[in-house]
Design a protein around this motif. Structure first.
Motif, PDB file in Angstrom:
ATOM      1  N   LEU B  63       0.829  -1.212   0.000  1.00  0.00           N
ATOM      2  CA  LEU B  63       0.000   0.000   0.000  1.00  0.00           C
ATOM      3  C   LEU B  63       0.862   1.260   0.000  1.00  0.00           C
ATOM      4  O   LEU B  63       0.557   2.231  -0.703  1.00  0.00           O
ATOM      5  CB  LEU B  63      -0.927   0.006   1.221  1.00  0.00           C
ATOM      6  CG  LEU B  63      -2.118  -0.955   1.139  1.00  0.00           C
ATOM      7  CD1 LEU B  63      -2.842  -1.033   2.478  1.00  0.00           C
ATOM      8  CD2 LEU B  63      -3.092  -0.500   0.045  1.00  0.00           C
ATOM      9  N   LEU B  67       0.600   4.064  -2.883  1.00  0.00           N
ATOM     10  CA  LEU B  67       0.265   5.454  -2.564  1.00  0.00           C
ATOM     11  C   LEU B  67       1.393   6.380  -2.997  1.00  0.00           C
ATOM     12  O   LEU B  67       1.153   7.473  -3.525  1.00  0.00           O
ATOM     13  CB  LEU B  67      -0.005   5.593  -1.059  1.00  0.00           C
ATOM     14  CG  LEU B  67      -1.305   4.946  -0.578  1.00  0.00           C
ATOM     15  CD1 LEU B  67      -1.306   4.790   0.944  1.00  0.00           C
ATOM     16  CD2 LEU B  67      -2.512   5.762  -1.029  1.00  0.00           C
ATOM     17  N   ALA B  74      -0.212   9.059   3.306  1.00  0.00           N
ATOM     18  CA  ALA B  74      -1.351   8.665   4.130  1.00  0.00           C
ATOM     19  C   ALA B  74      -0.866   7.827   5.302  1.00  0.00           C
ATOM     20  O   ALA B  74       0.176   7.185   5.234  1.00  0.00           O
ATOM     21  CB  ALA B  74      -2.349   7.867   3.300  1.00  0.00           C
ATOM     22  N   LEU B  76      -1.672   4.611   7.572  1.00  0.00           N
ATOM     23  CA  LEU B  76      -2.389   3.346   7.413  1.00  0.00           C
ATOM     24  C   LEU B  76      -2.694   2.767   8.780  1.00  0.00           C
ATOM     25  O   LEU B  76      -1.822   2.716   9.651  1.00  0.00           O
ATOM     26  CB  LEU B  76      -1.521   2.364   6.612  1.00  0.00           C
ATOM     27  CG  LEU B  76      -1.047   2.841   5.240  1.00  0.00           C
ATOM     28  CD1 LEU B  76      -0.139   1.795   4.599  1.00  0.00           C
ATOM     29  CD2 LEU B  76      -2.241   3.131   4.338  1.00  0.00           C
ATOM     30  N   ILE B 132      -7.284   4.087   5.383  1.00  0.00           N
ATOM     31  CA  ILE B 132      -6.338   5.028   4.794  1.00  0.00           C
ATOM     32  C   ILE B 132      -6.714   6.426   5.253  1.00  0.00           C
ATOM     33  O   ILE B 132      -7.813   6.908   4.959  1.00  0.00           O
ATOM     34  CB  ILE B 132      -6.373   4.956   3.249  1.00  0.00           C
ATOM     35  CG1 ILE B 132      -6.033   3.531   2.797  1.00  0.00           C
ATOM     36  CG2 ILE B 132      -5.411   5.952   2.634  1.00  0.00           C
ATOM     37  CD1 ILE B 132      -6.138   3.345   1.308  1.00  0.00           C
ATOM     38  N   ARG B 134      -5.599   9.986   4.675  1.00  0.00           N
ATOM     39  CA  ARG B 134      -4.737  10.831   3.855  1.00  0.00           C
ATOM     40  C   ARG B 134      -4.511  12.164   4.552  1.00  0.00           C
ATOM     41  O   ARG B 134      -5.330  12.611   5.356  1.00  0.00           O
ATOM     42  CB  ARG B 134      -5.372  11.040   2.480  1.00  0.00           C
ATOM     43  CG  ARG B 134      -5.336   9.775   1.628  1.00  0.00           C
ATOM     44  CD  ARG B 134      -5.836  10.062   0.220  1.00  0.00           C
ATOM     45  NE  ARG B 134      -5.504   8.982  -0.693  1.00  0.00           N
ATOM     46  CZ  ARG B 134      -6.203   7.859  -0.816  1.00  0.00           C
ATOM     47  NH1 ARG B 134      -7.258   7.660  -0.061  1.00  0.00           N
ATOM     48  NH2 ARG B 134      -5.845   6.933  -1.686  1.00  0.00           N
TER      49      ARG B 134
END
Lengths: 143, 138
Positions: B63, B67, B74, B76, B132, B134
């Motif tokens: 991830l 991203l 972000a 996680l 997530i 952000r």
């Protein structure tokens, strides 16, 4: 007869449990409670100084296995087949995490476990778990 | 993508457990942990928790890469993980690679497989939902 308090020095001192620093806390007829002490190497990220989810999974897996032996009143080799953990919130900063698992049902070849992880208040869990373990070889005592 | 441009893929926990990035396949990280004492459960085998920790780390790493490729930052947070333990993992190098099945605005769904010598016979698989968060400026 399996006594989780007496077996803990052997079960928790080496390997992955020993690396995590898992410690015995308490038990009942079908449940076992372990503690996972906070330390920097177990942090999940640099921002929040909280224990990562991985060590919590490990502790609950271990407490679940010990709950099966406690209920069966003897050690039987088991392997985790399926385990789910729902992470409800991060643990507190620098908080130790406590894991309590209960074996609520055994059959000839399977054992069903549920449990929670919290950081002080069992009514405000950090995570909940549900798992199925398979016995290898001998079956646990059924009631 | 150069080494410098890669985001930090390993947490304190992952690094201290001995998890390493062994390579990339189509920009997806393949993680590995060797058969050290810190991963051992039943003698000579991985503890399920260590296997699961490797797979979780592989999910986060995939991830973070995805991203980063989009130029997004972000935080996680795990929502949940379900692990299927398919076969005992021997105390030897264990690999894990994730596949992002959904990368949404607020959450992602990721599947992970962990294997040893034969990739076609995974030792464990997992599915994970990740929150997530952000950055506000994103």
């Amino acid at each position: 007869m399996f006594d989780p308090a007496a077996a803990s020095p052997f079960l928790l001192s080496g390997g992955h449990p020993g690396w995590l620093g898992l410690a015995y806390r308490d038990h009942g007829p079908d449940w076992v409670e372990l503690a996972l002490p906070w330390r920097e190497e177990l942090m999940g990220d640099d921002v929040r100084r909280v224990i990562a989810s991985g060590p919590i999974f490990s502790m609950l897996d271990m407490a679940g296995g010990m709950a099966i032996w406690t209920r069966a009143q003897r050690f039987v080799p088991v392997a985790t087949l399926d385990m789910r953990v729902d992470y409800q919130r991060p643990a507190g900063e620098r908080a130790d995490v406590i894991g309590r698992c209960e074996c609520y049902r055994t059959t000839r070849s399977a054992a069903f476990v549920r449990g929670i992880a919290h950081d002080g208040d069992p009514d405000d869990p950090v995570a909940t778990m549900a798992a199925v373990y398979m016995t290898i070889g001998g079956a646990p005592k059924n009631d | 993508m150069t080494e410098e441009a890669r985001p930090d893929l390993l947490s304190h926990y992952a690094r201290s457990l001995g998890i390493e990035v062994s390579g990339f396949e189509d920009n997806v990280p393949v993680l590995c942990v060797s058969g050290i004492d810190a991963i051992e459960g039943r003698p000579g085998h991985f503890h399920g928790g260590a296997t699961s920790g490797l797979m979780e780390t592989a999910a986060y790493a995939a991830l973070r890469m995805a991203l980063s490729e989009r130029g997004e930052e972000a935080q996680l947070k795990p929502i949940n993980i379900t692990v299927q333990f398919l076969a005992a993992a021997k105390k030897a190098p264990l690999f894990a690679k994730a596949r992002i099945t959904k990368l949404g605005r607020r959450s992602a769904n990721v599947t992970v497989e962990a294997w040893q010598e034969d990739r076609e016979r995974p030792r464990a698989s997992a599915v994970m939902n990740v929150m997530i968060q952000r950055d506000a400026r994103a």
